[in-house]
Scaffold this active site. Sequence first.
Site, PDB file in Angstrom:
ATOM      1  N   CYS A  45       0.826  -1.217   0.000  1.00 57.69           N
ATOM      2  CA  CYS A  45       0.000   0.000   0.000  1.00 57.69           C
ATOM      3  C   CYS A  45       0.861   1.268   0.000  1.00 57.69           C
ATOM      4  O   CYS A  45       1.594   1.530   0.950  1.00 57.69           O
ATOM      5  CB  CYS A  45      -0.899  -0.056   1.240  1.00 57.69           C
ATOM      6  N   CYS A  88       0.091   3.769   2.818  1.00 63.80           N
ATOM      7  CA  CYS A  88       0.589   3.250   4.103  1.00 63.80           C
ATOM      8  C   CYS A  88       2.049   3.649   4.316  1.00 63.80           C
ATOM      9  O   CYS A  88       2.478   3.910   5.439  1.00 63.80           O
ATOM     10  CB  CYS A  88       0.469   1.727   4.154  1.00 63.80           C
TER      11      CYS A  88
END
Length: 99
Positions: A24, A27
């Site tokens: 991600c 993230c």
Amino acid sequence: MKGNFDTIINDNRPVIIDFYASWCGPCKVQSPILKEVSDEMGDKIRVIKIDVDQNQQLAGRYNIQGVPTIAVFKNGELKYRQAGVHSKAQIVNVLNSHI
């Protein structure tokens, strides 16, 4: 992880859980922000990272559908949960209302 997780979130100080995934992009943006908050607040808080791909049962328990998702627990109680990248100011505001 479930038993250990329950012990961790039962802390009397705020525990920030960063539900993330290694693949991600957002993230990866969130991680250094949380590190900065952790460095500044020291022992007043605890920051834990949970990889949703490796902890699917835990992610399901808290209905994590998007990453990153920030959750704040205190004394075992979920105080805050929101998906998306959080700025340092947003995180500090959430924490200040729960310390």
